[in-house]
Scaffold this active site. Structure first.
Site, mmCIF file in Angstrom:
data_model
loop_
_atom_site.group_PDB
_atom_site.id
_atom_site.type_symbol
_atom_site.label_atom_id
_atom_site.label_comp_id
_atom_site.label_asym_id
_atom_site.label_seq_id
_atom_site.Cartn_x
_atom_site.Cartn_y
_atom_site.Cartn_z
ATOM 1 N N ASP A 371 0.811 -1.212 0.000
ATOM 2 C CA ASP A 371 0.000 0.000 0.000
ATOM 3 C C ASP A 371 0.847 1.265 0.000
ATOM 4 O OD1 ASP A 371 -3.069 -0.984 0.831
ATOM 5 O OD2 ASP A 371 -1.452 -2.325 1.406
ATOM 6 N N GLU A 509 -4.583 -11.335 -7.605
ATOM 7 C CA GLU A 509 -4.825 -12.159 -6.415
ATOM 8 C C GLU A 509 -5.890 -13.231 -6.586
ATOM 9 O OE1 GLU A 509 -5.446 -9.499 -3.084
ATOM 10 O OE2 GLU A 509 -3.297 -9.466 -2.691
#
Length: 802
Positions: A371, A509
């Site tokens: 992030d 993902e």
């Protein structure tokens, strides 16, 4: 709408989790969720200190799993009250006549106002102000003003420190142990109550102290059975709620006083008059700091508030982003506010990274992911000392990353997908699908692209700050070691003459293996491969800049191999678009109508006995991350260098192709897609931008906001405003600005700090103005849509945008 206030009316236990997260107060050292101080079981209290982790072993699905958590520290909030003959106040059971809660983002204060009537008809109003000091990072305070509207008499108040807390803020983790606190002890000294504990495995000492004061004479008693000079300790496991009740009934070894201490002053209320009580606390995680001494010397609430407000004023001078008084403006302030509460100047000197869910909850166990890729570009231009500290967190873990690479048979440094205290891989080996109730293998540690994110952040930090000392001393070493790792991942296929990177996962993902494969991992993820080429092109440039070839033992042979990889890396294509990975074209198309509106397709499909690996369906941007980080022109340049002629049409087709096949199961996805579409499809980009803005406020992921903010998405929206809508780009000698049409936004105004020069940029649909402050002597170059000018100190220039 007040752009500086987030307001709630009424008390709804079902929505408390989201309110608690969004009303969290913090200062970069620690943060406390906006839980009620007087609630019952519906509250989810949480106080988290940056970098305070602990590791426990749990047994689930017949296996032992080890997880490291950001520890939920003792709860300093508890404070309730009762009139004679009435039970202690709890909002869940009280006859509420009014209830309001407001978060003042300008000054970092949480306000709460309520009125209630007890069973004897007595009406009492309560006003509360809460702060976690931005001026004094170890202090926090809760002020309560009580008014007896139609009665007079005594009001008992109970103010406590509660050590019987566990990590239970995420429902799907509750089969895992969360009893991190042991060694509890309580006592009183110098008129202050204190509570101590330590984390079970890491041994971090936790100390809290509180001082309770009132504005008139009160009667005090301390609710415990030890005197001023003694304290009892316990080292057994923290029990759950039901277990604690049993322990009290059976007279077990633990008593409430071992891990809980309260003061119970009595206020004498007179009808229509207000009495004020203040609970001030100090929290430390170091034996070198005495919490009792800190809280004893703390000023009163008004002075504490004044210093706190002054600190916030100084922060807002550096971090303000003004886009008007609409809801967009309000949420932009909210995002800046929570970013600064997680990563403030107090963070700069700590050895901590960017927790994906802030210091606001327990989702992802407080771990550090990628992030920072979305966070640091905003910090670099406002609080470069903070972003520098966050990059040093990575540099200090280079030894662990080197060891991980060697164990995997590679060179350089292999950073973990999830990081915590010491740099080892913290990605869990199993995760729970709440839709099916099954524990499943977790292969996301194969997201090796985390190293590429770190490298990109080092490069951007240097561009934005010009910090030559950081680059020479730390940044260049990070780049070299990450470059070595990815170069060692690249294997030359003699049949094709292309370098391949095999057995990894991309940002998507949802895909961690080929359908039916016996082992996880995918080959030639386009994002990983192209970003590797970018890294191997940039690193030699940085080495030249810092004269680091000899210092980092980079040989000419090593550089030759890097250059060869940048010309022969494999990228796959199908149907006229870039393939997400080799074999993507063999996957089936998903029936999107059937799963319309489903964001977590992986959970839904697994619950049905299916597998997302079978489909061309993405959780979030993967290939499109390339355009987010590099832009279309640089991606085309890299593809051309690799011998894959890349037209503008290829890029446009690729964007449209994956946008139609992405369910936005991550809050980051809307940020990236809005960025990519902003230049060509402004309406679609605006829709995705506003979704990203509202992600936490409206809990668009369905229950995840209660577990912590999505810090990357919050920062991503801010970066989207500055670098996409304003078109801000940092150059060697200045900045470029190429704003998109701002008619939907209205306007934007913000300060930035570029290579030591402070600027203020204002733009609307018609005009852009840049003002330079009085610092420095050299001229600073500003280019707006190809028109170049140079600003001296205290100069201002305006540019028409019509």
């Amino acid at each position: 709408m007040d752009p500086w206030t987030l307001a709630y009316t009424g008390f709804d236990p079902r929505s408390e989790g989201v309110r608690e997260t969004l009303c969290t107060l913090g200062n970069g050292y620690f943060a406390t969720r906006g839980a009620t101080p007087d609630g019952l079981v519906m509250r989810t209290p949480g106080t988290y200190a940056a970098g305070c982790y602990d590791r426990l072993t749990s047994r689930v699905a017949g296996r032992e799993v080890v997880n490291e958590d950001l520890v939920n520290l003792p709860d300093w909030l508890p404070l309730t009250f009762a009139a004679p003959g009435a039970p202690w106040f709890h909002p869940e059971t009280a006859d509420l006549l009014g209830y309001e809660q407001e978060l003042d983002m300008r000054h970092g204060v949480l306000h709460r106002r309520l009125r209630f009537r007890d069973d004897r008809g007595r009406v009492t109003s309560v006003r509360q102000r809460r702060l976690v000091s931005m001026a004094a990072p170890h202090l926090a305070a809760l002020e309560c003003a009580f008014t007896a509207e139609n009665w007079s008499g005594p009001l008992r108040v109970r103010a406590a420190l509660e050590g019987r807390v566990t990590n239970r803020g995420v429902r799907r983790y509750r089969d895992l142990r969360g009893d991190h606190l042991v060694g509890h002890a309580t006592g009183t000294r110098d008129g202050c109550a204190w509570l101590r504990a330590r984390t079970r495995a890491s041994g971090t000492p936790i100390s809290l102290a509180m001082r309770v004061t009132a504005d008139h004479e009160t009667d005090h008693e301390t609710a415990r059975e030890t005197d001023h000079e003694t304290a009892r300790e316990t080292d057994h496991e923290t029990a759950g709620e039901g277990e604690r009740e049993d322990a009290r009934i059976t007279g077990g070894v633990r008593t409430a006083e071992d891990a809980w201490i309260a003061e119970e002053p009595t206020l004498i209320l007179r009808r229509g008059r207000t009495a004020v009580l203040t609970k001030t606390i100090a929290l430390t995680t170091s034996p070198a700091l005495d919490a009792v001494d800190l809280v004893r010397r703390a000023p009163g609430f008004e002075e504490l508030l004044r210093e706190h407000r002054d600190a916030w004023d100084r922060l807002w001078e550096r971090a303000l982003m003004d886009v008007g008084e609409s809801q967009v403006g309000q949420i932009v302030h909210l995002h800046v506010f929570h970013l600064l509460q997680t990563l403030s100047p107090h963070t700069a000197g700590l050895d901590v990274g960017v927790p994906a869910r802030g210091l606001h909850g327990e989702a992802y166990r407080g771990h550090v992911f990628w992030d920072e890729l979305f966070v640091l570009p905003w910090l670099d231009l406002r609080l470069p000392e903070v972003s520098r500290g966050l990059l040093l967190y990575r540099w200090r873990r280079l030894p662990a990353a080197r060891r991980a690479a060697r164990r995997a048979g590679h060179a350089g440094a292999m950073f973990p997908w999830q990081s915590g205290s010491d740099g080892r891989e913290e990605t869990p080996t199993m995760h729970l699908n709440p839709d099916s109730g099954r524990w499943l293998p977790d292969h996301s540690h194969l997201q090796r692209h985390i190293g590429l994110a770190i490298a990109h952040n080092v490069w951007h930090h240097h561009r934005a700050t010009g910090d030559a000392a950081f680059l020479s001393g730390f940044g260049a070493e990070l780049l070299v070691e990450i470059a070595r790792f990815f170069a060692s991942l690249a294997v030359l296929d003699p049949r094709s003459g292309r370098y391949e990177i095999r057995g990894v996962m991309g940002p998507d993902e949802y895909h961690d293996a080929y359908p039916g494969a016996s082992a996880p991992g995918l080959d030639n993820n386009a994002y990983t491969n192209v970003m590797t080429v970018w890294l191997l092109l940039r690193t030699p440039e940085i080495l030249d800049l810092v004269h680091g070839h000899e210092r980092f033992a980079v040989t000419e042979g090593e550089l030759d191999r890097w250059r060869d990889i940048t010309r022969r890396m494999r990228v796959d294509f199908h149907d006229g678009v870039i393939s997400q990975f080799t074999g993507y074209d063999r996957l089936a198309e998903l029936d999107w109508k059937r799963y319309e509106g489903v964001r977590r397709l992986d959970r839904a499909l697994e619950a049905e006995g299916d597998d997302p690996d079978r489909y061309r369906a993405s959780k979030q941007a993967d290939v499109l991350m390339l355009f987010y980080l590099l832009g279309s022109a640089q991606v085309r340049m890299i593809l051309d260098r690799l011998g894959y002629p890349a037209s503008r049409e290829l890029i446009d087709r690729t964007v449209g192709y994956y946008l139609r096949r992405t369910c936005h199961g991550s809050t980051l996805s809307a940020v990236v897609h809005a960025w990519v579409l902003a230049g060509s499809q402004p309406a679609g980009a605006w829709h995705l931008f506003t979704e990203a803005l509202l992600a936490d406020v409206e809990d668009v992921q369905g229950g995840t906001t209660a577990e912590g903010i999505h810090l990357g998405a919050m920062a991503g929206t801010l970066d989207l405003l500055q670098r996409r809508y304003l078109g801000l780009e940092v150059h060697e000698q200045g900045i470029g600005l190429d704003p998109l049409p701002l008619d939907l936004l209205g306007g934007i105004a913000l300060p930035i700090l570029v290579r030591g020069t402070s600027l203020f940029v204002e733009a609307d649909h018609h005009r852009l103005t840049v003002t330079r402050d009085g610092g420095g002597h050299r001229l600073f170059r500003v280019t707006v849509r190809g028109r170049e000018t140079c600003l001296g100190p205290d100069e201002r220039r305006s540019f028409p945008l019509d």
